[in-house]
Design a protein around this motif. Structure first.
Motif, PDB file in Angstrom:
ATOM      1  N   SER A  19     -31.199 -13.078  -0.716  1.00 17.76           N
ATOM      2  CA  SER A  19     -32.526 -12.565  -0.310  1.00 17.76           C
ATOM      3  C   SER A  19     -32.485 -11.044  -0.222  1.00 17.76           C
ATOM      4  CB  SER A  19     -32.960 -13.164   1.024  1.00 17.76           C
ATOM      5  OG  SER A  19     -33.055 -14.559   0.938  1.00 17.76           O
ATOM      6  N   PRO A  20     -32.163 -10.374  -1.308  1.00 19.54           N
ATOM      7  CA  PRO A  20     -31.939  -8.926  -1.257  1.00 19.54           C
ATOM      8  C   PRO A  20     -33.205  -8.128  -0.973  1.00 19.54           C
ATOM      9  CG  PRO A  20     -31.906  -9.687  -3.527  1.00 19.54           C
ATOM     10  CD  PRO A  20     -32.015 -10.912  -2.661  1.00 19.54           C
ATOM     11  N   THR A  21     -33.001  -6.992  -0.303  1.00 22.81           N
ATOM     12  CA  THR A  21     -34.088  -6.041  -0.110  1.00 22.81           C
ATOM     13  C   THR A  21     -34.212  -5.149  -1.342  1.00 22.81           C
ATOM     14  OG1 THR A  21     -32.538  -4.614   1.079  1.00 22.81           O
ATOM     15  CG2 THR A  21     -33.963  -6.025   2.401  1.00 22.81           C
ATOM     16  N   VAL A  48     -24.586  -4.674 -11.405  1.00 23.30           N
ATOM     17  CA  VAL A  48     -25.441  -5.254 -10.370  1.00 23.30           C
ATOM     18  C   VAL A  48     -25.491  -4.272  -9.213  1.00 23.30           C
ATOM     19  CG1 VAL A  48     -25.626  -7.060  -8.617  1.00 23.30           C
ATOM     20  CG2 VAL A  48     -25.023  -7.669 -10.960  1.00 23.30           C
ATOM     21  N   GLU A  49     -26.688  -3.876  -8.838  1.00 22.84           N
ATOM     22  CA  GLU A  49     -26.918  -3.072  -7.641  1.00 22.84           C
ATOM     23  C   GLU A  49     -27.721  -3.957  -6.700  1.00 22.84           C
ATOM     24  OE1 GLU A  49     -28.968   0.436  -8.945  1.00 22.84           O
ATOM     25  OE2 GLU A  49     -27.234   1.160 -10.086  1.00 22.84           O
ATOM     26  N   ILE A  50     -27.148  -4.238  -5.548  1.00 24.21           N
ATOM     27  CA  ILE A  50     -27.803  -5.164  -4.625  1.00 24.21           C
ATOM     28  C   ILE A  50     -27.663  -4.668  -3.193  1.00 24.21           C
ATOM     29  CG2 ILE A  50     -25.731  -6.624  -4.567  1.00 24.21           C
ATOM     30  CD1 ILE A  50     -27.637  -9.061  -4.228  1.00 24.21           C
ATOM     31  N   GLU A  51     -28.753  -4.794  -2.444  1.00 25.33           N
ATOM     32  CA  GLU A  51     -28.766  -4.467  -1.014  1.00 25.33           C
ATOM     33  C   GLU A  51     -29.244  -5.705  -0.271  1.00 25.33           C
ATOM     34  OE1 GLU A  51     -30.406  -0.649   0.831  1.00 25.33           O
ATOM     35  OE2 GLU A  51     -31.948  -2.157   1.282  1.00 25.33           O
ATOM     36  N   SER A  52     -28.440  -6.137   0.698  1.00 27.04           N
ATOM     37  CA  SER A  52     -28.790  -7.328   1.459  1.00 27.04           C
ATOM     38  C   SER A  52     -28.154  -7.273   2.841  1.00 27.04           C
ATOM     39  CB  SER A  52     -28.286  -8.581   0.728  1.00 27.04           C
ATOM     40  OG  SER A  52     -28.447  -9.733   1.531  1.00 27.04           O
ATOM     41  N   ALA A  56     -23.773  -6.820   5.709  1.00 22.91           N
ATOM     42  CA  ALA A  56     -23.521  -6.041   6.923  1.00 22.91           C
ATOM     43  C   ALA A  56     -22.185  -6.444   7.540  1.00 22.91           C
ATOM     44  CB  ALA A  56     -24.653  -6.247   7.930  1.00 22.91           C
ATOM     45  N   GLY A  57     -21.352  -5.453   7.826  1.00 24.59           N
ATOM     46  CA  GLY A  57     -20.064  -5.705   8.446  1.00 24.59           C
ATOM     47  C   GLY A  57     -19.016  -6.306   7.531  1.00 24.59           C
ATOM     48  N   VAL A  58     -19.299  -6.342   6.233  1.00 25.53           N
ATOM     49  CA  VAL A  58     -18.390  -6.939   5.253  1.00 25.53           C
ATOM     50  C   VAL A  58     -17.801  -5.831   4.387  1.00 25.53           C
ATOM     51  CG1 VAL A  58     -18.255  -8.562   3.312  1.00 25.53           C
ATOM     52  CG2 VAL A  58     -19.765  -9.061   5.238  1.00 25.53           C
ATOM     53  N   ASN A  59     -16.490  -5.875   4.162  1.00 23.69           N
ATOM     54  CA  ASN A  59     -15.865  -4.824   3.358  1.00 23.69           C
ATOM     55  C   ASN A  59     -16.203  -4.972   1.867  1.00 23.69           C
ATOM     56  OD1 ASN A  59     -13.848  -6.427   1.932  1.00 23.69           O
ATOM     57  ND2 ASN A  59     -12.618  -6.430   3.797  1.00 23.69           N
ATOM     58  N   ALA A  88     -25.283  -3.016   2.460  1.00 21.44           N
ATOM     59  CA  ALA A  88     -26.198  -3.502   3.479  1.00 21.44           C
ATOM     60  C   ALA A  88     -27.331  -2.494   3.647  1.00 21.44           C
ATOM     61  CB  ALA A  88     -25.448  -3.685   4.802  1.00 21.44           C
ATOM     62  N   PRO A  89     -28.483  -2.916   4.127  1.00 20.55           N
ATOM     63  CA  PRO A  89     -29.570  -1.966   4.357  1.00 20.55           C
ATOM     64  C   PRO A  89     -29.123  -0.817   5.262  1.00 20.55           C
ATOM     65  CG  PRO A  89     -30.369  -4.209   4.551  1.00 20.55           C
ATOM     66  CD  PRO A  89     -28.875  -4.289   4.454  1.00 20.55           C
ATOM     67  N   GLY A  90     -29.530   0.376   4.923  1.00 20.20           N
ATOM     68  CA  GLY A  90     -29.222   1.544   5.713  1.00 20.20           C
ATOM     69  C   GLY A  90     -27.915   2.237   5.338  1.00 20.20           C
ATOM     70  N   GLU A  91     -27.169   1.673   4.439  1.00 23.69           N
ATOM     71  CA  GLU A  91     -25.910   2.310   4.025  1.00 23.69           C
ATOM     72  C   GLU A  91     -26.150   3.367   2.955  1.00 23.69           C
ATOM     73  OE1 GLU A  91     -22.626  -1.129   4.873  1.00 23.69           O
ATOM     74  OE2 GLU A  91     -23.250  -0.861   2.828  1.00 23.69           O
TER      75      GLU A  91
END
Length: 91
Positions: A19-21, A48-52, A56-59, A88-91
């Motif tokens: 469910s990517p942003t 692939v460029e993906i933000e989801s 978050a918190g995953v290396n 993750a969002p905000g990175e």
């Protein structure tokens, strides 16, 4: 440029799994024409460029494994090369 069936399938699999942003599946195959792994299909190399929030918190390594798992047999079977930029969002 028209999307091919592999690119369309990748987008659907990643959308369902994360469910990517933001999601961009970029076909880089034209840049690799005639190189190793170019099968002539026009769909052998992707970025692939993906933000989801799932990242978050995953290396970085685990993020790449998550993306590869979501894509099933595509990487290595039907896609020769895959660059992954997952955040993750905000990175």
């Amino acid at each position: 440029m028209t999307k091919g069936p592999i690119q369309t399938e990748m987008e659907a699999l990643l959308s369902a799994a994360f469910s990517p942003t933001y999601l961009a599946v970029i076909n880089d195959s034209g840049k690799h024409r005639g190189h190793s792994g170019d099968d002539g299909s026009g769909e052998s190399h992707f970025t692939v460029e993906i933000e989801s929030a799932a990242f978050a918190g995953v290396n970085r390594v685990l993020r790449q494994r998550m993306v590869n798992k979501a894509l099933g047999d595509l990487p290595g079977e039907r896609v020769h090369a895959l660059a992954i930029k997952a955040q993750a969002p905000g990175e």
